[in-house]
Design an enzyme around this catalytic site. Structure first.
Site, PDB file in Angstrom:
ATOM      1  CE1 TYR A   1       0.699  -1.603   4.242  1.00 58.46           C
ATOM      2  CE2 TYR A   1       0.683   0.780   4.538  1.00 58.46           C
ATOM      3  CZ  TYR A   1       1.007  -0.499   4.990  1.00 58.46           C
ATOM      4  OH  TYR A   1       1.643  -0.637   6.192  1.00 58.46           O
TER       5      TYR A   1
ATOM      6  CE  LYS B   1       4.794  -0.937  -4.763  1.00 57.29           C
ATOM      7  NZ  LYS B   1       4.931  -1.100  -6.225  1.00 57.29           N
TER       8      LYS B   1
ATOM      9  CG  ASP C   1       1.897  -4.239 -14.512  1.00 53.57           C
ATOM     10  OD1 ASP C   1       0.975  -4.641 -15.265  1.00 53.57           O
ATOM     11  OD2 ASP C   1       1.786  -4.186 -13.274  1.00 53.57           O
TER      12      ASP C   1
ATOM     13  CB  SER D   1      29.859  10.931 -32.935  1.00 52.15           C
ATOM     14  OG  SER D   1      29.539   9.945 -33.877  1.00 52.15           O
TER      15      SER D   1
ATOM     16  CD  GLU E   1      28.932 -15.044 -52.461  1.00 55.43           C
ATOM     17  OE1 GLU E   1      29.002 -15.522 -53.621  1.00 55.43           O
ATOM     18  OE2 GLU E   1      29.157 -13.850 -52.200  1.00 55.43           O
TER      19      GLU E   1
HETATM   20  N1  LIG Z   1       4.062   8.174  -6.044  1.00 55.87           N
HETATM   21  C1  LIG Z   1       2.766   7.948  -5.754  1.00 55.87           C
HETATM   22  N2  LIG Z   1       1.955   8.974  -5.470  1.00 55.87           N
HETATM   23  C2  LIG Z   1       0.648   8.753  -5.175  1.00 55.87           C
HETATM   24  N3  LIG Z   1       0.070   7.544  -5.168  1.00 55.87           N
HETATM   25  C3  LIG Z   1       0.825   6.478  -5.458  1.00 55.87           C
HETATM   26  C4  LIG Z   1       2.213   6.621  -5.762  1.00 55.87           C
HETATM   27  N4  LIG Z   1       2.711   5.389  -6.010  1.00 55.87           N
HETATM   28  C5  LIG Z   1       1.685   4.540  -5.866  1.00 55.87           C
HETATM   29  N5  LIG Z   1       0.547   5.180  -5.529  1.00 55.87           N
HETATM   30  C6  LIG Z   1      -0.776   4.585  -5.319  1.00 55.87           C
HETATM   31  O1  LIG Z   1      -0.624   3.297  -4.773  1.00 55.87           O
HETATM   32  C7  LIG Z   1      -1.127   2.307  -5.650  1.00 55.87           C
HETATM   33  C8  LIG Z   1      -0.277   1.074  -5.572  1.00 55.87           C
HETATM   34  O2  LIG Z   1       1.036   1.345  -6.004  1.00 55.87           O
HETATM   35  P1  LIG Z   1       1.758   0.353  -6.966  1.00 55.87           P
HETATM   36  O3  LIG Z   1       0.977   0.223  -8.216  1.00 55.87           O
HETATM   37  O4  LIG Z   1       3.163   0.765  -7.096  1.00 55.87           O
HETATM   38  O5  LIG Z   1       1.645  -0.975  -6.058  1.00 55.87           O
HETATM   39  P2  LIG Z   1       1.648  -2.507  -6.449  1.00 55.87           P
HETATM   40  O6  LIG Z   1       1.414  -3.243  -5.191  1.00 55.87           O
HETATM   41  O7  LIG Z   1       2.887  -2.818  -7.202  1.00 55.87           O
HETATM   42  O8  LIG Z   1       0.384  -2.600  -7.369  1.00 55.87           O
HETATM   43  P3  LIG Z   1      -0.056  -3.687  -8.472  1.00 55.87           P
HETATM   44  O9  LIG Z   1      -1.103  -4.481  -7.827  1.00 55.87           O
HETATM   45  O10 LIG Z   1      -0.613  -2.826  -9.579  1.00 55.87           O
HETATM   46  O11 LIG Z   1       1.161  -4.427  -8.882  1.00 55.87           O
HETATM   47  C9  LIG Z   1      -1.152   2.975  -7.023  1.00 55.87           C
HETATM   48  O12 LIG Z   1      -2.103   2.411  -7.877  1.00 55.87           O
HETATM   49  C10 LIG Z   1      -1.484   4.425  -6.649  1.00 55.87           C
HETATM   50  O13 LIG Z   1      -2.863   4.597  -6.497  1.00 55.87           O
HETATM   51 CA   LIG Z   2       0.236  -0.819  -9.939  1.00 57.97          CA
HETATM   52 CA   LIG Z   3       3.246  -3.680  -9.235  1.00 55.64          CA
END
Ligand SMILES: Nc1ncnc2c1ncn2[C@@H]1O[C@H](COP(=O)(O)OP(=O)(O)OP(=O)(O)O)[C@@H](O)[C@H]1O
Ligand SMILES: [Ca+2]
Ligand SMILES: [Ca+2]
Ligand SMILES: [Ca+2]
Ligand SMILES: [Ca+2]
Length: 599
Positions: free
Chosen positions: A157, A176, A272, A472, A549
């Protein structure tokens, strides 16, 4: 069940560019490299409250809004994923990563088998010994003040937060939180490690969420990043009832293509891409879009092909299902997003995930139903070129920004395209005969193609004599480089271009080197242009060639059956390449290349 879980029916053509063993796996097949495949948290999967996203549940076709507002996992609902986005959409990200679905099925089947049970027990024992230390700072408490939950995904979350001290004191950020209890295998731990590594390595693009730091304690990993307060792109699509004007769609897609071209140049494939994984920085209508969630991403070398099946069903590219893919798979996902933005429906839709996979592999998206007939030709052409099933024909992200639909809307700095390197490498390894054939073909490039090549040539910083050299190219890359390039071995790849060390390349030869025969072939004018190219080749390049060839040119053995085929490719009257031979020669090296890639 069909699609990914059963042998393709006879009407599915074998994938010509996939490795021999890369056909669709059936239900009880194991991944080619079980240790490497990103099997995501299987015990957690079983404990997860999410239903398989495809579960038909007609009563609940409303999206549960409260989910976003920080509802617990139990608030996640399963809705019937209708084709029309306007009416319903499955909950954000309930689409399990495909591997999970396949794996669960396999587990169900195997549960009854004593051998499998024993293996499971072994896996569980293994879990006890898992090393969940990441080497991240343990100082979260003193550095960051966590606020309320603002989002949720499968793996964790996200909370709003603030830096307590330092340069960024009081800055609002997002954190996260990924519970270590969900990391139940060495692979799921590796995934988190890689997610952080990629976020850390990729920096400096305005459409990429800014990473600040990673922390850990006994319970969680914490990824601190820029706060995007404008919500998910998905929510905006839903709020509009799923329909964007062409110009509004362009504004979204330009940002997506820009950042994805950047990732690809750095050797990162996102894997994804979907509207849930793009966030707006603020609530404002024209606020900036940022790509997030590199949880399934990977580094990929320019000459590497990936084989693990990951992603979300609606957005997964056919070659991913065939287990042989690279950066083009992301472009497909952008094609799906583009289709949705423009018409509000999913291009590949079915009630079950195996049905979706079948559609992805076999069905052509419809452009007949409203609003398509009222949309511009360019819009349709743009989407179609992102959704070519053959990834070699598909536009790259960088090329898509040059497509007339986009180019006519806004002047854009075209990002440097990683495809150019791959093409130049193949060219440098070609025989003089094939080089002559490519030179002839390059005389038939369209204005759009030339514009794209001009932009790419300029990126490579030609010297005052109008030549690009290895130096370059190196310089051009250095100006675009992030840490990620090291991981994806782009510098090593450059060494393969050492043919340019002493002899530079002018624009004319660059065009011959960079032209993608497969893409050019997909143009309406192909028939005409290949005939014209052959005429030019006849005047300037065609020569007598013997079968041995030619066989070696094409990278095929000169066995008897090959002999019989090649016979037609040489003109009997004078021993030079026939038209057919010319066409085959042009395509030839990519065959050899893809053979080499699968090794
Ligand atoms: N930088 C951020 N700012 C605001 N909300 C965010 C941010 N990063 C993530 N979130 C919220 O949290 C949610 C979950 O983040 P994320 O998608 O990275 O998690 P996950 O567990 O990898 O999800 P998934 O099930 O899609 O794999 C996002 O869908 C978004 O709503
Ligand atoms: Ca996600
Ligand atoms: Ca994810
Ligand atoms: Ca989510
Ligand atoms: Ca890798």
């Amino acid at each position: 069940m069909g699609g990914c879980t059963s042998k393709p029916s006879s009407s599915v053509k074998p994938n010509p560019y996939a490795p021999k063993d890369a056909v669709l796996q059936n239900d009880d097949s194991t991944p080619a490299h079980p240790g490497k495949s990103p099997v995501r948290s299987s015990p957690a999967v079983k404990a997860s409250p999410f239903f398989p996203f495809y579960t038909p549940s007609p009563a609940r076709h409303r999206r549960n809004k409260s989910r976003d507002g920080g509802g617990g996992e139990s608030k996640s609902v399963t809705s019937t994923p209708l084709r029309q986005l306007a009416r319903a959409f499955h909950p954000p990200s309930p689409a399990r990563h495909i591997r999970d679905v396949l794996r669960r099925r396999k587990e169900k089947k195997e549960a009854a088998l004593p051998a499998a049970r024993q293996q499971k027990e072994e896996e569980e024992r293994e879990e006890v010994g898992l090393d969940k230390r990441f080497g991240f700072s343990k100082e979260l408490q003193s550095r960051i003040e966590l606020g309320e939950e603002i989002g949720r995904g499968h793996f964790g979350y996200t909370c709003s937060a603030k830096f307590k001290k330092g340069e960024l004191k009081d800055q609002e950020v997002a954190v996260k939180v990924i519970p270590k209890s969900k990391m139940t295998s060495a692979i799921s731990i590796e995934d988190v490690r890689r997610e952080v590594k990629i976020l850390r390595a990729l920096s400096g693009h305005q459409n990429l969420v800014q990473f600040y730091d990673a922390f850990e304690d006994n319970a969680n990993v914490y990824i601190v990043m820029e706060l995007c307060g404008g919500g998910e792109l998905l929510d905006r699509i839903l709020a509009r009832g799923g329909k964007y004007s062409e110009d509004d769609a362009k504004a979204v897609l330009i940002q997506i293509l820009n950042v994805v071209a950047f990732c690809h140049l750095q050797g990162v494939v996102h894997r994804d891409l979907k509207p849930e994984n793009f966030l707006y920085t603020s609530k404002e209508e024209n606020s900036m879009l940022k790509v997030i969630d590199f949880g399934l991403s990977d580094f990929v070398r320019p000459d590497e092909r990936l084989n693990d099946i990951v992603g979300s069903a609606y957005y997964v590219a056919p070659e991913v299902l065939h287990r042989s893919y690279t950066t083009e798979a992301d472009v497909w996902s952008i094609g799906v997003i583009a289709y949705i933005l423009l018409c509000g429906s999913r291009p590949f839709w079915a009630r079950t995930e195996s049905g979706i996979f079948r559609a992805v592999l076999k069905a052509d998206p419809s452009f007949d139903e409203p609003p398509w007939p009222s949309l511009s030709f360019e819009a349709k052409d743009f989407v179609k070129r992102l959704l070519y099933k053959d990834p070699r024909k598909r536009m790259t992200a960088s090329q898509a920004l040059m497509h007339p639909w986009i180019a006519g809307y806004k002047k854009i700095d075209i990002p440097f395209d990683i495809l150019i390197f791959k093409q130049i490498k193949a060219y440098l390894r070609s025989s003089s005969l094939r080089k002559a054939a490519l030179m002839a073909l390059s005389k038939t490039l369209t204005t759009d193609e030339l514009l794209y090549l001009k932009a790419q040539f300029a990126h490579l910083a030609p010297n005052k004599n109008g030549l690009i050299t290895l130096d370059s190219i190196r310089l051009a890359l250095a100006t675009n480089a992030t840490e990620a390039m090291k991981e994806s071995r782009i510098p090593d790849f450059l060494a393969l271009l050492n043919g340019l060390q002493y002899k530079g390349m002018d624009f004319e030869e660059f065009c011959a080197a960079s032209i993608s025969v497969h893409q050019h072939e997909s143009l309406d004018c192909w028939e005409q242009s290949i005939r014209h190219a052959y005429e030019l080749f006849e005047m300037n390049g065609n020569r007598v060639i013997v079968i041995e060839e030619l066989a070696s040119e094409l990278g095929v053995g000169s066995s008897i059956p090959v002999h019989t085929i090649l016979n037609d490719w040489i003109r009997h009257t004078d021993g030079k390449l026939s038209f057919l031979g010319f066409v085959k020669l042009l395509h030839g090296v990519s065959t050899r290349q893809s053979l080499a890639k699968t090794r």
